[in-house]
Every structure is written in structure tokens, then in C-alpha cells.
Design a protein around this motif. Structure first.
Motif, PDB file in Angstrom:
ATOM      1  N   GLU A   1      20.024   2.433 -26.581  1.00 15.64           N
ATOM      2  CA  GLU A   1      20.217   1.078 -27.069  1.00 15.64           C
ATOM      3  C   GLU A   1      19.446   0.107 -26.180  1.00 15.64           C
ATOM      4  O   GLU A   1      19.294   0.323 -24.975  1.00 15.64           O
ATOM      5  N   ALA A   2      18.945  -0.958 -26.795  1.00 13.57           N
ATOM      6  CA  ALA A   2      18.220  -1.969 -26.035  1.00 13.57           C
ATOM      7  C   ALA A   2      19.198  -2.750 -25.167  1.00 13.57           C
ATOM      8  O   ALA A   2      20.385  -2.873 -25.498  1.00 13.57           O
ATOM      9  N   PRO A   3      18.733  -3.270 -24.029  1.00 12.38           N
ATOM     10  CA  PRO A   3      19.622  -4.093 -23.191  1.00 12.38           C
ATOM     11  C   PRO A   3      20.206  -5.250 -23.991  1.00 12.38           C
ATOM     12  O   PRO A   3      19.506  -5.944 -24.731  1.00 12.38           O
ATOM     13  N   GLY A   4      21.502  -5.435 -23.862  1.00  9.43           N
ATOM     14  CA  GLY A   4      22.179  -6.489 -24.594  1.00  9.43           C
ATOM     15  C   GLY A   4      22.597  -6.100 -25.989  1.00  9.43           C
ATOM     16  O   GLY A   4      23.232  -6.895 -26.691  1.00  9.43           O
ATOM     17  N   ALA A   5      22.271  -4.881 -26.414  1.00  9.76           N
ATOM     18  CA  ALA A   5      22.641  -4.458 -27.765  1.00  9.76           C
ATOM     19  C   ALA A   5      24.116  -4.098 -27.853  1.00  9.76           C
ATOM     20  O   ALA A   5      24.688  -4.099 -28.938  1.00  9.76           O
ATOM     21  N   ARG A   6      24.743  -3.765 -26.719  1.00 14.14           N
ATOM     22  CA  ARG A   6      26.168  -3.412 -26.712  1.00 14.14           C
ATOM     23  C   ARG A   6      26.966  -4.586 -26.156  1.00 14.14           C
ATOM     24  O   ARG A   6      26.731  -5.035 -25.037  1.00 14.14           O
ATOM     25  N   ALA A   7      27.904  -5.092 -26.950  1.00 18.89           N
ATOM     26  CA  ALA A   7      28.762  -6.211 -26.540  1.00 18.89           C
ATOM     27  C   ALA A   7      30.204  -5.730 -26.453  1.00 18.89           C
ATOM     28  O   ALA A   7      30.641  -4.890 -27.250  1.00 18.89           O
ATOM     29  N   ARG A   8      30.940  -6.270 -25.486  1.00 21.73           N
ATOM     30  CA  ARG A   8      32.321  -5.841 -25.243  1.00 21.73           C
ATOM     31  C   ARG A   8      33.297  -6.948 -25.613  1.00 21.73           C
ATOM     32  O   ARG A   8      33.056  -8.117 -25.304  1.00 21.73           O
ATOM     33  N   LEU A   9      34.389  -6.552 -26.247  1.00 24.56           N
ATOM     34  CA  LEU A   9      35.471  -7.476 -26.560  1.00 24.56           C
ATOM     35  C   LEU A   9      36.509  -7.373 -25.449  1.00 24.56           C
ATOM     36  O   LEU A   9      37.073  -6.295 -25.218  1.00 24.56           O
ATOM     37  N   ILE A  10      36.750  -8.484 -24.736  1.00 24.50           N
ATOM     38  CA  ILE A  10      37.625  -8.505 -23.561  1.00 24.50           C
ATOM     39  C   ILE A  10      38.848  -9.372 -23.859  1.00 24.50           C
ATOM     40  O   ILE A  10      38.739 -10.442 -24.475  1.00 24.50           O
ATOM     41  N   ALA A  11      40.015  -8.915 -23.388  1.00 26.10           N
ATOM     42  CA  ALA A  11      41.238  -9.704 -23.548  1.00 26.10           C
ATOM     43  C   ALA A  11      41.192 -10.896 -22.594  1.00 26.10           C
ATOM     44  O   ALA A  11      41.046 -10.715 -21.380  1.00 26.10           O
ATOM     45  N   PRO A  12      41.317 -12.129 -23.094  1.00 26.99           N
ATOM     46  CA  PRO A  12      41.267 -13.304 -22.215  1.00 26.99           C
ATOM     47  C   PRO A  12      42.577 -13.568 -21.483  1.00 26.99           C
ATOM     48  O   PRO A  12      42.615 -14.367 -20.548  1.00 26.99           O
ATOM     49  N   ALA A  13      43.645 -12.917 -21.912  1.00 33.25           N
ATOM     50  CA  ALA A  13      44.952 -13.130 -21.285  1.00 33.25           C
ATOM     51  C   ALA A  13      45.813 -11.907 -21.547  1.00 33.25           C
ATOM     52  O   ALA A  13      45.448 -11.020 -22.324  1.00 33.25           O
ATOM     53  N   THR A  14      46.977 -11.854 -20.896  1.00 33.29           N
ATOM     54  CA  THR A  14      47.910 -10.756 -21.105  1.00 33.29           C
ATOM     55  C   THR A  14      48.696 -10.999 -22.386  1.00 33.29           C
ATOM     56  O   THR A  14      49.140 -12.116 -22.654  1.00 33.29           O
ATOM     57  N   GLY A  15      48.837  -9.937 -23.193  1.00 34.56           N
ATOM     58  CA  GLY A  15      49.573 -10.101 -24.433  1.00 34.56           C
ATOM     59  C   GLY A  15      49.617  -8.804 -25.222  1.00 34.56           C
ATOM     60  O   GLY A  15      49.294  -7.727 -24.709  1.00 34.56           O
ATOM     61  N   VAL A  16      50.028  -8.913 -26.487  1.00 32.52           N
ATOM     62  CA  VAL A  16      50.146  -7.770 -27.391  1.00 32.52           C
ATOM     63  C   VAL A  16      49.097  -7.922 -28.491  1.00 32.52           C
ATOM     64  O   VAL A  16      49.013  -8.977 -29.133  1.00 32.52           O
ATOM     65  N   VAL A  17      48.291  -6.854 -28.720  1.00 33.36           N
ATOM     66  CA  VAL A  17      47.235  -6.922 -29.741  1.00 33.36           C
ATOM     67  C   VAL A  17      47.771  -6.400 -31.067  1.00 33.36           C
ATOM     68  O   VAL A  17      48.484  -5.391 -31.123  1.00 33.36           O
ATOM     69  N   THR A  18      47.428  -7.107 -32.126  1.00 29.33           N
ATOM     70  CA  THR A  18      47.739  -6.693 -33.495  1.00 29.33           C
ATOM     71  C   THR A  18      46.513  -6.976 -34.353  1.00 29.33           C
ATOM     72  O   THR A  18      45.527  -7.557 -33.890  1.00 29.33           O
ATOM     73  N   ALA A  19      46.572  -6.567 -35.623  1.00 23.43           N
ATOM     74  CA  ALA A  19      45.441  -6.778 -36.526  1.00 23.43           C
ATOM     75  C   ALA A  19      45.330  -8.252 -36.878  1.00 23.43           C
ATOM     76  O   ALA A  19      46.337  -8.921 -37.147  1.00 23.43           O
ATOM     77  N   ALA A  20      44.101  -8.770 -36.884  1.00 21.78           N
ATOM     78  CA  ALA A  20      43.879 -10.147 -37.322  1.00 21.78           C
ATOM     79  C   ALA A  20      43.955 -10.217 -38.840  1.00 21.78           C
ATOM     80  O   ALA A  20      44.673 -11.046 -39.404  1.00 21.78           O
ATOM     81  N   GLU A  21      43.206  -9.369 -39.516  1.00 17.38           N
ATOM     82  CA  GLU A  21      43.278  -9.234 -40.973  1.00 17.38           C
ATOM     83  C   GLU A  21      43.548  -7.772 -41.305  1.00 17.38           C
ATOM     84  O   GLU A  21      44.522  -7.434 -41.949  1.00 17.38           O
TER      85      GLU A  21
END
Length: 541
Positions: A228-248
Motif C-alpha cells: 500500500e502507498a504511504p497514507g493509504a491506510r487510515a486508522r479509526l481511533i476512539a477519542p474517549a472511553t466508552g461503549v461502541v455500538t453500530a451507528a447505522e
């Protein structure tokens, strides 16, 4: 025996005097606009009806045309249509088009195919229509594509005694077996001509392409890897502590997403802080950056006057860069809140365009601030990284315009352009120099981590006649190709080869640019030419 020969000779002379000279059967082959047109018809005669058997082949797949209709039209010298006919396929690829022939003369023949893909017209050349014979000469115009009727060459000819006479003189038959050497000589003259029926071509892997004169250079092959080219992989990071669920809906592996598209929903825990806490982080980071920039400017000015050491400037620059990174991180976490978030929840959005490559958590899990939740990979931004050893680099003339081949695939693909990155030095282990090329336009056939073979030029390209390497046959130590001279006519052609590189071979002599050469199924055609039972020549449509 002598009297028998004299009597037979007299009969032959009488036949030559009284019988008309018969025209040859009509055969036309044209390659145009993605189609091969191969037409057959009985000898033409003015004022009579003839059925033209049109064999229509798609050149991209070398398969029979199965849909639509085929029309033929004869045009006179003024461009006016003097005869025309249309037919649908009698069998896949075969269209029997009937024409009422006009007066004797020369006419332009035009073919047109209409099908689901639109209309395609082709100029099929000129045809000469002679006057009809004066006597009642029966033509068998039912050249139908019926498995029950085989038109065997030299065995069943519709012209009876005349065909037998021509057969006698052309083959110089000797019932006493005294002229066997002449028969061998005749066989040698036609030994390279091969008939290979269109129906057989359609049933097998078959292809033919014109020999081309192109720029070609010797190349060396080196290993390569798709990354993969540099910058082609992006990471989703939690901005705070919490519980993750589906958005849609919960993200799925491989699903395409667009930047900013909702991926998850983070419900903040009571002690995790909310928007006000993130705003405070941004304010603190901004103040720290302002102080760090002021200190850096002050120390830079003092260092120019020689008051402070250069090391203090370096330390101040490092502090400024750290403060700037913290501010960007705080702003990014604050941005995840968005305008549609309630005070106790955050919508986590896709960080980039691409496809979901990994999911680190599941719905309902408790996550910590800064924890990685998913990665998104832009699969259209890839690099081809070639690995060169020192000896390879000495031979390579230019790093530009390489060719690449996937494992298990003999087809090579050209990449245009200069490298987008070089490692700059040979790296351990193995002392390899890495050179990268962009693959944005070619990325659909590649995946990160895939090994490939890269061919790089060792000289400037020169114009040469080229063929795919698979078109070449080793025939008992002789390099030969199979040249297609007509729809069902082929020729074994010895050639002299030159340079070979990246799946192609240079033809030094024996072939001209533009001649069509069989690239798939050549060996089957060669074997058909050696069928001693003449099975390949019976036209059994």
C-alpha cells in the motif's frame, strides 16, 4: 493398355474443348472493427442466386457471433446498392445470406452486423461476377452447415467429370506407380498449407493477432512486491472511553466506505468526560503550542547572535513540534463529536475513502481513549516495489517504464513513468535497493503483499517485429509460427528469432509486420496439418 491410354487421352481432349472453364469457389476473409468476416460461396454467375455463408467471429474472445443479423450488399461503381440480403444465425457464428446477383462486372461488397452491441459495418473488398455459362450447368448452391453433409476435398465435387479431369491433371496420377516421386514433390510444395475449420477454432482456446513492429529492449527480471502507498491506510481511533455500538449498521470486512461516513457510535461512560473535556484539551494544547513557538523564535534569534548554543534551538524546535502534534490530536478527537452528537455519545466516522480492512472491536465492547477500533485501506493507491541487487543496478539502463507480471500469469503489463520513491541505499539483509512505482490506474488486479516479477530495460528500445512468446513452436528443433492467411487457411512458417524479454520474442526473419499469427492453439493447428487421413480438410459445417 496403350489403346486404353490413347482412348482416354482423346476423351480428355474432347472434354477440355467442350466444357467451360469453371470459376473457383469464392472465399473472402476480413478483420475489421472487432470482427472476423469469413465468407464462402459457390462460383458466382451473373443473374443467378447465391447463398453466402458468413462466419462471424468476435476477435476479443475469438468466439462465434450468436445474436443479431448479418446483411450483405453489393455496390456498383456509383455507390448504388444493386443486390442485398440479410439473415440471422443458422447456427452460432454462421449466417446464410442469399443474394440475387446482378449483371457481370466488378462490385464492392459491404457487410453489416446488427446486434445488442450496436451496428458494425465492414468493407469486404471487391468481387468479380462473370457471365453465366451458356449451357445448362448445374450448381449445387446448397452449401449448408449441416452435420449430415460433408464436402470432402477432391472426393465429391458438384462438377462431375470436369472436376475429375482437373483432379487427374493436377495430381498427375499414374496407375502403374511409375511417378511416385512426382507425388512426393507435390506434397512438399503444399506441405506448409493447413486447413483448420472455423467450428474447430470456436470450440477451443484459439486466438490470432497481427505481428507488430514496436520499440523493444532487452530486459532483466527482478523480484517485486505490491504494497500500500504511504497514507493509504487510515486508522479509526476512539477519542474517549466508552461503549461502541453500530451507528447505522455494524461495519463489515471489505465494505467500501467514504470519508466522513458513520461507522460506529461511542456512548461515553460517566467518568469519561464529554464535549467540554475535549474542548479543554484543545485549549490547553493551543496554549502550549503558542508558548513553544515563542520560545523557539526567541532562542533562534539569540543563537544567530552567538548568545546561546545551537543545541537549545534544537530542543526548542522539538518542543514546538510536539505541542503542534498534541493540538492536532485534540482537534481530531473534538471533530469526531460532530454537530449531530448528543452530550453522551459520539458518532465515529470513516477517516478516509477505501474499504474496511480490519475491525479490532465488536459491538458492545468497552474501549479506552486512544484505542484503535478499525482500519480503512485505500486499495486504489498501491505501490509496486522492485528489489534490485547491485549487479542488477549495473545492467539496468533506466528505472522508468518497467513491466510487471503476476505469479501464475504469463501476461506482462507495462507501467509508464518514473519511480515515485527510491530507498537511496542498499539495505540489509541481502543488500537490496528498493524502487517503488505508483499503481493507481492498475490497482484492481493487485493486492497488498502480492509477489510479482518486474522486468527492467537494459538498453534503449529499438523497432522490432514482436510476437507473444507462446506463439512460437519448437517443431523438431525448428522455430516455427502458424500464420493465418484466411478464415480457415493457415501456413506453417519457419522463423529466425532474436531477443526475448517480458513474455515477447523478436522475429528477425520469416515474418512481416501485419501478418496474423496464431497465439493460442498454434500446436493444434500444426497437428491438423499433419493429419495423414486428410480429416482436417473435410468441410463438415
Amino acid at each position: 493398355m496403350k489403346n486404353w491410354i490413347i482412348g482416354l487421352s482423346a476423351a480428355l481432349v474432347a472434354a477440355l474443348v467442350t466444357l467451360p472453364v469453371l470459376a473457383d469457389e469464392l472465399e473472402i476473409t476480413r478483420w475489421a472493427d472487432g470482427l472476423e468476416w469469413f465468407l464462402e460461396a459457390e462460383p458466382l454467375a451473373a443473374g443467378e442466386s447465391r447463398t453466402f455463408l458468413v462466419h462471424a467471429t468476435r476477435l476479443d474472445e475469438h468466439s462465434p457471433v450468436t445474436g443479431g443479423s448479418v446483411a450483405l450488399a453489393l455496390h456498383d461503381g456509383n455507390g448504388d446498392v444493386v443486390a442485398q440480403g440479410v439473415a440471422e444465425a443458422e447456427r452460432p457464428g454462421i449466417f446464410p445470406v442469399a443474394l440475387e446477383l446482378p449483371a457481370a462486372g466488378r462490385y464492392a461488397l459491404v457487410g453489416r452486423h446488427e446486434g445488442p452491441e450496436g451496428e458494425r459495418s465492414s468493407d469486404l473488398g471487391e468481387v468479380d461476377i462473370p457471365d453465366a455459362p451458356d449451357h445448362d450447368h448445374a450448381h449445387d448452391n446448397d452449401h449448408r452447415h449441416d452435420d449430415a453433409h460433408d464436402h470432402e476435398d477432391d472426393h465429391e465435387h458438384p462438377h462431375g467429370i470436369w472436376s475429375w479431369i482437373r483432379h487427374w491433371f493436377s495430381h498427375e496420377h499414374d496407375h502403374d506407380g511409375e511417378h511416385g516421386d512426382h507425388e512426393d514433390d507435390h506434397h512438399d510444395d503444399d506441405g506448409d498449407a493447413i486447413t483448420f475449420l472455423k467450428e474447430t477454432q470456436w470450440r477451443m482456446n484459439f486466438a490470432a493477432t497481427p505481428a507488430r513492429r514496436e520499440g523493444f529492449a532487452e530486459r532483466i527480471e527482478v523480484p517485486g512486491t505490491i504494497r500500500e502507498a504511504p497514507g493509504a491506510r487510515a486508522r479509526l481511533i476512539a477519542p474517549a472511553t466508552g461503549v461502541v455500538t453500530a451507528a447505522e449498521s455494524w461495519p463489515q470486512y471489505g465494505r467500501g466506505v467514504e470519508r466522513g461516513e458513520p461507522m460506529m457510535r461511542l456512548t461515553l461512560l460517566p467518568d469519561a468526560g464529554a464535549a467540554s473535556g475535549l474542548a479543554l484539551d484543545v485549549a490547553r494544547a493551543r496554549e502550549r503550542l503558542a508558548a513553544a513557538e515563542a520560545e523557539f523564535e526567541r532562542l533562534t534569534a539569540l543563537a544567530e547572535e552567538g548568545v546561546v548554543a545551537e543545541s537549545r534551538v534544537v530542543e526548542a524546535r522539538r518542543e514546538r513540534n510536539t505541542a503542534r502534534a498534541e493540538l492536532e490530536d485534540a482537534r481530531e478527537r473534538q471533530g469526531h463529536l460532530g454537530g449531530d452528537a448528543d452530550p453522551g455519545a459520539i458518532v465515529l466516522r470513516a477517516p478516509a475513502d477505501g474499504r474496511v480492512e480490519s475491525l479490532e472491536v465488536g459491538p458492545g465492547e468497552v474501549v479506552q481513549a486512544g484505542q484503535q477500533l478499525a482500519t480503512v485501506l485505500d486499495g486504489e493507491r498501491l505501490w509496486l516495489v522492485a528489489h534490485l541487487y547491485p549487479a542488477d543496478l549495473e545492467r539496468v539502463r533506466t528505472l522508468a517504464d518497467p513491466m510487471v507480471r503476476q505469479p501464475g500469469n504469463r501476461d506482462w503489463h507495462a507501467l509508464e513513468g518514473e519511480p515515485v520513491w527510491e530507498s537511496g541505499e542498499f539495505e540489509a539483509p541481502g543488500q537490496l535497493l528498493r524502487v517503488a512505482f505508483g499503481l493507481e490506474a492498475e490497482a484492481s488486479r493487485y493486492r497488498p503483499g502480492m509477489p510479482v516479477t518486474v522486468a527492467m530495460a537494459t538498453e534503449a528500445p529499438r523497432e522490432r517485429i514482436l510476437l507473444p512468446r507462446q506463439a512460437l513452436i519448437d517443431d523438431d528443433g525448428v522455430a516455427v509460427v502458424i500464420v493465418q492467411t484466411g478464415g480457415e487457411s493457415f501456413e506453417r512458417r519457419p522463423v529466425r528469432t532474436g531477443m526475448r524479454a517480458a513474455g515477447r520474442v523478436e522475429i528477425v526473419s520469416g515474418l512481416e509486420a501485419g501478418e496474423r499469427v496464431v497465439t493460442e492453439g498454434a500446436y493444434a493447428v500444426l497437428l491438423a496439418g499433419r493429419d495423414t487421413d486428410d480429416a482436417g480438410h473435410g468441410h463438415a459445417h
